[in-house]
Design a protein around this motif. Sequence first.
Motif, short mmCIF file in Angstrom:
data_model
loop_
_atom_site.label_atom_id
_atom_site.label_comp_id
_atom_site.label_asym_id
_atom_site.label_seq_id
_atom_site.Cartn_x
_atom_site.Cartn_y
_atom_site.Cartn_z
N LYS A 67 0.83 -1.19 0.00
CA LYS A 67 0.00 0.00 0.00
C LYS A 67 0.87 1.25 0.00
O LYS A 67 2.05 1.20 0.37
CB LYS A 67 -0.93 -0.02 1.22
CG LYS A 67 -1.88 -1.22 1.22
CD LYS A 67 -2.82 -1.21 2.40
CE LYS A 67 -3.77 -2.41 2.35
NZ LYS A 67 -4.73 -2.40 3.47
N GLY A 68 0.30 2.35 -0.43
CA GLY A 68 1.09 3.56 -0.51
C GLY A 68 0.24 4.81 -0.43
O GLY A 68 -0.99 4.77 -0.55
N ALA A 69 0.90 5.93 -0.21
CA ALA A 69 0.25 7.24 -0.19
C ALA A 69 1.31 8.30 -0.46
O ALA A 69 2.52 8.04 -0.36
CB ALA A 69 -0.45 7.49 1.14
N ALA A 70 0.84 9.51 -0.80
CA ALA A 70 1.74 10.58 -1.21
C ALA A 70 1.60 11.79 -0.28
O ALA A 70 0.57 12.00 0.35
CB ALA A 70 1.42 10.99 -2.64
N PHE A 71 2.67 12.59 -0.22
CA PHE A 71 2.63 13.85 0.51
C PHE A 71 3.64 14.80 -0.12
O PHE A 71 4.50 14.38 -0.92
CB PHE A 71 2.94 13.64 2.00
CG PHE A 71 4.33 13.12 2.28
CD1 PHE A 71 5.36 13.99 2.61
CD2 PHE A 71 4.62 11.76 2.22
CE1 PHE A 71 6.64 13.52 2.88
CE2 PHE A 71 5.90 11.27 2.49
CZ PHE A 71 6.92 12.16 2.82
N GLY A 72 3.52 16.08 0.21
CA GLY A 72 4.50 17.03 -0.31
C GLY A 72 4.13 18.47 -0.04
O GLY A 72 2.97 18.81 0.20
N SER A 73 5.15 19.30 -0.09
CA SER A 73 4.94 20.75 0.06
C SER A 73 4.95 21.41 -1.32
O SER A 73 5.44 20.84 -2.29
CB SER A 73 6.06 21.34 0.92
OG SER A 73 7.31 21.12 0.30
N TYR A 74 4.39 22.61 -1.37
CA TYR A 74 4.33 23.32 -2.65
C TYR A 74 4.25 24.82 -2.40
O TYR A 74 4.01 25.27 -1.28
CB TYR A 74 3.13 22.85 -3.48
CG TYR A 74 1.79 23.28 -2.94
CD1 TYR A 74 1.08 24.32 -3.54
CD2 TYR A 74 1.22 22.66 -1.82
CE1 TYR A 74 -0.16 24.72 -3.04
CE2 TYR A 74 0.00 23.05 -1.33
CZ TYR A 74 -0.69 24.08 -1.94
OH TYR A 74 -1.91 24.49 -1.44
N GLY A 75 4.50 25.58 -3.45
CA GLY A 75 4.40 27.03 -3.35
C GLY A 75 3.37 27.61 -4.29
O GLY A 75 2.61 28.50 -3.92
N TRP A 76 3.31 27.09 -5.53
CA TRP A 76 2.43 27.69 -6.52
C TRP A 76 1.28 26.77 -6.91
O TRP A 76 0.13 27.06 -6.63
CB TRP A 76 3.22 28.07 -7.79
CG TRP A 76 4.46 28.87 -7.51
CD1 TRP A 76 4.69 29.67 -6.41
CD2 TRP A 76 5.64 28.93 -8.29
NE1 TRP A 76 5.92 30.24 -6.48
CE2 TRP A 76 6.54 29.82 -7.64
CE3 TRP A 76 6.03 28.37 -9.50
CZ2 TRP A 76 7.80 30.13 -8.14
CZ3 TRP A 76 7.27 28.67 -10.01
CH2 TRP A 76 8.15 29.54 -9.34
N SER A 77 1.62 25.63 -7.54
CA SER A 77 0.55 24.83 -8.16
C SER A 77 0.26 23.51 -7.44
O SER A 77 -0.87 23.04 -7.46
CB SER A 77 0.89 24.55 -9.62
OG SER A 77 2.21 24.05 -9.74
N GLY A 78 1.28 22.86 -6.88
CA GLY A 78 1.06 21.71 -6.00
C GLY A 78 0.70 20.41 -6.66
O GLY A 78 -0.11 19.64 -6.13
N GLU A 79 1.31 20.09 -7.81
CA GLU A 79 0.96 18.85 -8.51
C GLU A 79 1.63 17.60 -7.94
O GLU A 79 1.27 16.49 -8.31
CB GLU A 79 1.35 18.94 -9.99
CG GLU A 79 0.52 19.92 -10.81
CD GLU A 79 1.13 21.30 -10.85
OE1 GLU A 79 0.65 22.13 -11.63
OE2 GLU A 79 2.08 21.55 -10.08
#
Length: 395
Positions: A337-349
């Motif tokens: 199983k898996g999942a995603a995460f992340g930081s962004y500044g403008w668009s966040g894809e």
Amino acid sequence: MAFKISDTITWVGKIDWELRTFHGEEYSTHKGSSYNSYLIKDEKTVLIDTVWQPFSKEFITNLKKKVNLNEIDYIIMNHSESDHSGALSDLMKEIPDTPIYCTKSGAKIIKGHYHKDWNFVEVKTGDTLDIGKNKLTFVEAKMLHWPDTMFTYLSGENILFSNDAFAQHYASESIYNDKVDQAELFQEAIKYYANILTPFSKFVVKKIEEVLSFNLPVKMICPSHGIIWRDNPLQIVNKYMEWAKDYNENQITIIYDTMWNDTRRMAEAIAEGIKSSNKDIIIKLFNSSKNDKNDIITEVFKSKMVLVGSSTINNGILSSTAAILEMIKGLDFKKKKGAAFGSYGWSGESVKIISEELNKAGFEVVNEGIKELWNPDEDGLNRCREFGRNILEKI
């Protein structure tokens, strides 16, 4: 250098202490490796496999100290990849008519490598070769890990020459499994399986079941890299059966790359959340731009769940994240199983892209992931901690 394995068999390979990458730059070899070649002297003399081409001339010089090359009756090539067949060109200049026993695919691949039509004898499972007191039996082992691979079993001595199966990239002059550091040995063995054999697990199970059905006594297993299994040799066979059946441990691995430490802080907060809800689960964090990719893959292999994070850059993900996801996809892991995460500044894809890549890799993506704008404040980190706590419900 040579080692007597028995009155009949001598190891005549090469220990490569300096090797640090394999398959080009695709596989890290922190502990070096070896190219194992075996000389059998019975009524007939047999050479099983050779070494990688850079050591070809050294190999032949040393081999001549153990045998007159003209006395070699047969050459067995269990696998045609260059780290095993690399000395053939130089060897066949000396003994050009010597029969080379290999599978049909093996003959085709060797011709493709060296563009020579040597004296190939194509064999299939069950074919035998009498060499005196002992007899060689050939067992095709397709996709362990190439189409041409085969095992050779020496009855009388009861030794299985398994080529790449049951091997490790591990340099040691203590050539037996009971003479080396067990933690190092099994770490290199599982890394080898995870990074090389995982895509072929269904073939591993089928072939091991077939070989075991023969009820052959096995005194030793002699692979093409690393140590020889002489103490309870079937222990590595049992490990392969365990690893081949959708293996996982009670572990979650968190992989991330980060531009300004924002995604790193998210990763650590997610880990805090997981640990606060389950103190028994193993959590490992890896920055994919700083850690060895094959070591990361080994931990993915061991994990029930993998969380992957990246900052968004140029409407995409960071390059090390893309690379590790491509490796994961190619290895065809099952029931993870898996999942995603992340930081962004403008668009966040990044979160959407990672989720899509995990899905392509065959992972069950358990949620839409989590993303935080810019540098997450305490509320943002608390959301990550909550994300970690909730993720446990999905295991």
